[in-house]
Design an enzyme around this catalytic site. Structure first.
Site, PDB file in Angstrom:
ATOM      1  N   GLU A  31       8.290 -17.321  -2.923  1.00  0.00           N
ATOM      2  CA  GLU A  31       8.429 -16.048  -3.626  1.00  0.00           C
ATOM      3  C   GLU A  31       9.890 -15.710  -3.884  1.00  0.00           C
ATOM      4  OE1 GLU A  31       6.960 -11.389  -3.275  1.00  0.00           O
ATOM      5  OE2 GLU A  31       6.890 -12.683  -1.516  1.00  0.00           O
ATOM      6  N   GLY A  46       5.048  -0.816   2.441  1.00  0.00           N
ATOM      7  CA  GLY A  46       5.830  -1.510   1.428  1.00  0.00           C
ATOM      8  C   GLY A  46       6.601  -2.648   2.071  1.00  0.00           C
ATOM      9  N   GLU A  55       0.856  -1.178   0.000  1.00  0.00           N
ATOM     10  CA  GLU A  55       0.000   0.000   0.000  1.00  0.00           C
ATOM     11  C   GLU A  55       0.899   1.237   0.000  1.00  0.00           C
ATOM     12  OE1 GLU A  55      -2.730  -0.184   3.264  1.00  0.00           O
ATOM     13  OE2 GLU A  55      -3.525  -2.155   2.674  1.00  0.00           O
TER      14      GLU A  55
END
Length: 366
Positions: free
Chosen positions: A227, A118, A114
């Protein structure tokens, strides 16, 4: 020849046949569907959902090789990250609806960041409030990759404020076409690959919750190895491409009556990069192997090391490649500037290099 060698060769043959190596769109849906037909998009998904049931080592090979050939499948990384969350935490209905679609070419996006959250994801303020059999979402998300062509967005919102920084977060499966959701591209060096999301009384059903209400932070933490390894593999392939393109150029480019690669200044630089490339390759593939051997074990140190090393090396290699290509390094025809753009941002998204160093330090009790 091993199964993995056969696999890598098949990817290379496909890419040589199908991929235009000149820079183009980040994501080509036609080519993406061809990969789906080959069964490669569901490579790491369970077989019961149409996937291949293969592990991290094979996923890393696929990501590395497609990045090397610059295959325009920009939606794949966020799709696999989001799909893993659905697989681990989703309801039976969500898994049956989402995962086979992923194997068949559906793109997913994931939204955490947002304007004021971060690296510090725990500071997010986008809120979701229960209203009978629905949830109502309000707030802004930013830097959301691939939302503009995704079918679903895995979005994290605050459901219980005041319960602590990392408490009270929940994952939601939000259709990209949901009413009250506006998706607007952000202009960057790479075009419009990331987006702002504006949620204004965006209503989703109660069964849009992925996992457990208020447990979003814990759920997010379980996906960090994946990720980081995805980004490490992509940047390993990017670094290989930058190295090979640079090497080819300095062999062919003549100045002062000889190939410029024969000058010691460039020869030594390439020797150093070749050594760093091999170190990076060994690290990334070794961590992937360890993850497959210990699927239930969290490996934050190793995954962060792989992400840090691969992204920083890819950036250094592409930057030096631009220098050695001279003016041609800036020409889109040669592609080095595109490799640099991809590499630079990789040291920011998925946890900045500074965050990776902090995580590694903490694993040593610092």
């Amino acid at each position: 020849m091993t199964d993995q060698e056969d696999f890598v060769r098949a990817i290379g043959e496909f890419c040589r046949r199908e991929v235009d190596r000149k820079p183009g769109v980040p994501h080509d849906d036609e080519l993406y569907r061809k990969l789906a037909d080959l069964g490669w998009l569901g490579l790491s998904l369970p077989e019961e959902y149409g996937g291949g049931g293969r592990g991290m080592a094979d996923l890393v090979l696929f990501l590395e090789e497609t990045a090397y050939w610059r295959a325009p499948i920009g939606g794949f990384a966020t799709t696999i990250i989001a799909a893993a969350a659905y697989e681990k935490f989703g309801s039976a209905e969500q898994k049956q609806r989402i995962l086979p679609a992923v194997a068949n070419g559906s793109v997913l996006s994931i939204s955490m960041s947002e304007p004021e959250a971060g690296s510090d994801v725990g500071a997010l303020s986008c809120r979701a409030e229960r209203d009978g059999d629905t949830w109502v979402l309000n707030g802004q998300k930013t830097w959301c990759s691939n939302a503009h062509f995704a079918e679903h967005i895995l979005l994290v919102a605050r459901t219980t404020p005041g319960e602590g920084k990392h408490a009270g977060m929940t994952m939601f499966s939000v259709p990209a076409t949901a009413g009250g959701l506006a998706i607007r591209g952000i202009d960057t060096m790479g075009g419009k690959e990331v987006n702002d999301l504006y949620l204004t009384d965006c209503v989703v059903p109660a069964d849009a919750v992925v996992g457990t209400v208020d447990q979003g932070w814990k759920q997010l933490m379980t996906g960090l190895n994946l990720e980081r390894m995805i980004l490490a593999a992509v940047m390993l392939g990017t670094a290989r491409r930058a190295f090979d393109d640079t090497l080819a150029y300095v062999r062919e480019r003549h100045q002062f009556g000889r190939p410029i690669g024969t000058f010691q200044a460039l020869r030594h630089r390439l020797a150093d990069h070749a050594t760093e490339l091999e170190c990076t390759r060994l690290l990334v593939h070794d961590v992937a192997r360890k993850i497959d051997e210990n699927p239930e074990k969290s490996l934050p140190r190793e995954a962060s090391m792989a992400k840090l090393k691969a992204t920083e090396f890819a950036k250094a290699m592409a930057l030096d490649g631009m220098q050695m290509l001279g003016g041609y390094g800036y020409a889109t025809e040669y592609g080095m500037e595109g490799l640099l753009r991809s590499a630079v941002v990789s040291t920011v998204y998925g946890g900045t290099s500074e965050i990776q160093r902090d995580i590694i330090g903490k694993t040593y009790g610092l």
